[in-house]
Design a protein around this motif. Structure first.
Motif, PDB file in Angstrom:
ATOM      1  N   LYS A  53     -58.647 -60.586 -12.640  1.00 36.44           N
ATOM      2  CA  LYS A  53     -58.533 -59.139 -12.559  1.00 36.44           C
ATOM      3  C   LYS A  53     -57.889 -58.719 -11.246  1.00 36.44           C
ATOM      4  O   LYS A  53     -57.032 -57.824 -11.211  1.00 36.44           O
ATOM      5  N   GLU A  54     -58.275 -59.385 -10.168  1.00 37.08           N
ATOM      6  CA  GLU A  54     -57.705 -59.074  -8.859  1.00 37.08           C
ATOM      7  C   GLU A  54     -56.208 -59.398  -8.837  1.00 37.08           C
ATOM      8  O   GLU A  54     -55.406 -58.640  -8.280  1.00 37.08           O
ATOM      9  N   GLU A  56     -54.196 -59.478 -11.436  1.00 37.71           N
ATOM     10  CA  GLU A  56     -53.543 -58.464 -12.274  1.00 37.71           C
ATOM     11  C   GLU A  56     -53.339 -57.170 -11.501  1.00 37.71           C
ATOM     12  O   GLU A  56     -52.266 -56.551 -11.567  1.00 37.71           O
ATOM     13  N   GLN A  57     -54.356 -56.769 -10.747  1.00 30.64           N
ATOM     14  CA  GLN A  57     -54.254 -55.533  -9.974  1.00 30.64           C
ATOM     15  C   GLN A  57     -53.196 -55.644  -8.876  1.00 30.64           C
ATOM     16  O   GLN A  57     -52.476 -54.675  -8.604  1.00 30.64           O
ATOM     17  N   LYS A  58     -53.083 -56.820  -8.264  1.00 33.04           N
ATOM     18  CA  LYS A  58     -52.058 -57.031  -7.228  1.00 33.04           C
ATOM     19  C   LYS A  58     -50.664 -56.907  -7.822  1.00 33.04           C
ATOM     20  O   LYS A  58     -49.772 -56.280  -7.232  1.00 33.04           O
ATOM     21  N   ASP A  62     -49.877 -55.317 -10.623  1.00 29.65           N
ATOM     22  CA  ASP A  62     -49.713 -53.909 -11.019  1.00 29.65           C
ATOM     23  C   ASP A  62     -49.282 -53.056  -9.836  1.00 29.65           C
ATOM     24  O   ASP A  62     -48.332 -52.271  -9.923  1.00 29.65           O
ATOM     25  N   GLN A  63     -50.020 -53.203  -8.733  1.00 28.33           N
ATOM     26  CA  GLN A  63     -49.740 -52.392  -7.540  1.00 28.33           C
ATOM     27  C   GLN A  63     -48.331 -52.661  -7.020  1.00 28.33           C
ATOM     28  O   GLN A  63     -47.588 -51.737  -6.679  1.00 28.33           O
ATOM     29  N   TYR A  93     -50.051 -62.420 -17.951  1.00 37.08           N
ATOM     30  CA  TYR A  93     -49.677 -61.041 -17.621  1.00 37.08           C
ATOM     31  C   TYR A  93     -48.525 -60.640 -18.531  1.00 37.08           C
ATOM     32  O   TYR A  93     -47.524 -61.350 -18.631  1.00 37.08           O
TER      33      TYR A  93
END
Length: 480
Positions: A26-27, A29-31, A33-34, A60
């Motif tokens: 999840k982390e 994926e968030q990186k 995304d950002q 992803y």
């Protein structure tokens, strides 16, 4: 009782491991995304599709923005993108499938399969075409002849142009190479290039994979845009490179189909492992300087191998075999077309997924770019000098020049000139830098400053024909 306690303990371990993995995923994926959201915003990319495949699994896959701004159509799984020169990877695989079957060899001269070629072309080999070491005249550089002209007319026209260098000597990116590869495939197989590729790499394709080089007919693909600096808006591109160019730049494909193609390549469904090793082996250029494989760019990252290619300044495909990782980036435009955002993205995501692929210098290049595009010039310059202080041996001449041109061609002439001025201070012995600075002054009608810097460029690079022509032009303007 003991078995019950043991089973409970193992369950706790499994749950903790799963929780840790899910949290880590999840982390990550968030990186990604950002990072992507920042890149999309800064470069004002209309529509994007991105995938990451790790250890054979898609970890992803996301879609951003619009496939069509006019029709307000979002990018999704059904969106086909024109991948431009990333098509060359598919063509290279097609050639190596023929090699694997013993129907062709890298050392074969092109004249073995094609007649009516100019005498000077006779010794060019298949390997030269794939490695862009042929030295043939590139038809994309001649604007006075239509790209859609029939094959034999193109050959007749190009045959009147000189060979650029001895075949095998150096790397020089060239679309004529793939024009010939198209005809060689058709000669050997008795099929059209398109049918051969469909049969051997996309046998179950539907409308999500097709070839088309006529932008006016690309109604089922994401619209390809260019930024108009006068209207400050995107406008649709109308261009046709002709069906004979399909092997070089004609593929239109969805992200899902490209993911599947990559998985088939990884699983040796297209080529044997040893054949892929041969395809990814660097060509032995005579100059012993250039590095390129057969149809694939080979670029080590921290001693990890990587192979891929990009297309149209909007798409990129990159494999990191040592890390069992592939990153795919598809988009339909980029306001700052002269900056390699597409290449930066695939490498940066590679580093997010696997820290061993982090390339600090390349990341700082991107950070410098982002700062000059996003922040005011003074803050961006301060960041640049902070990086240079830490790494005085790093050279950013080419990147600064790219930033300058991207700003200049995006209606930010003043900022572009500041970049070129900075580059001239940083690299006072570069004729190319002074040529770029002179161009920005000329566009801003600062003719005396332009003349002064073209003279500096010419003094450092006497062979600079552009500087000579511009100096004549400026003298004519000043005389009026």
């Amino acid at each position: 009782m003991k078995n019950t306690i043991y089973s409970f303990a193992m369950l706790i371990v499994f749950l903790n491991f799963s929780f840790g993995q899910n949290k880590s995923n999840k982390e990550t994926e968030q990186k990604i995304d950002q990072y992507l959201k920042e890149i999309i915003e800064i470069n004002e990319i209309p529509g994007t599709a991105v995938a990451v495949i790790k250890d054979g699994k898609v970890i992803y896959e996301k879609y951003f923005g619009k496939a069509s701004l006019e029709e307000n159509i979002p990018v999704d799984k059904t969106t086909s993108f024109k991948v431009f020169s990333t098509t060359k990877l598919i063509t290279a695989v097609g050639i190596f499938q023929l090699i694997e079957k013993g129907k062709i060899a890298l050392s074969d001269p092109v004249s073995k399969y094609l007649s009516d070629l100019p005498k000077e072309w006779q010794n060019v080999q298949i390997g030269n075409l794939l490695s862009h070491s042929s030295g043939l005249p590139d038809y994309f550089k001649y604007t006075d002849f239509p790209y859609t002209a029939p094959y034999l007319e193109r050959i007749s026209f190009l045959g009147q142009k000189p060979i650029q260098f001895t075949p095998g000597n150096q790397y020089s990116y060239n679309q004529t190479n793939y024009l010939l590869l198209t005809k060689i495939i058709e000669k050997i197989t008795g099929q059209t290039f398109e049918d051969y590729i469909f049969q051997n790499q996309f046998p179950d394709h539907g409308s999500d994979v097709f070839f088309c080089s006529d932008f006016a007919k690309l109604t089922s693909s994401a619209v390809r845009y260019t930024y108009n600096i006068e209207t400050k808006k995107y406008q649709q591109i109308t261009f046709n490179s002709g069906p004979d160019s399909h092997s070089a730049n004609g593929l239109n494909i969805t992200l899902s189909q490209l993911i599947k193609w990559n998985q088939n390549l990884d699983n040796d469904l297209y080529l044997k492992k040893e054949t892929k090793v041969a395809m990814w082996s660097p060509f032995q250029f005579t100059n012993q300087k250039d590095v390129f494989a057969y149809g694939w760019e080979c670029q080590p990252v921290n001693n990890h191998s990587s192979y891929g290619f990009s297309g149209g300044n909007v798409t990129a495909f990159r494999k990191f075999p040592d890390n069992n990782l592939t990153v795919i980036f598809l988009s339909n435009s980029n306001k700052y077309m002269y900056l390699p955002a597409f290449d930066d993205v695939v490498y940066r995501i590679g580093g997010i997924i696997d820290p061993s692929l982090i390339n600090l210098k390349e990341e700082e290049k991107e950070n410098i770019t982002i700062n000059f595009l996003k922040q005011d010039f003074t803050k961006a310059k301060d960041y640049y000098f902070a990086v240079k202080k830490q790494h005085p041996d790093w050279n950013f001449e080419q990147r600064l020049n790219l930033i300058g041109y991207s700003l200049m061609r995006s209606d930010r002439l003043k900022d572009a000139t500041k970049i070129f001025e900075l580059n001239a201070i940083e690299h006072p012995n570069s004729g190319n830098v002074y040529d770029s600075l002179a161009e920005s002054y000329f566009k801003n009608n600062q003719l005396e400053l332009s003349k002064e810097n073209y003279k500096k460029s010419l003094a450092l690079t006497p062979e600079n024909s552009n500087a000579k022509e511009m100096l004549k032009k400026i003298d004519e303007l000043l005389a009026k």
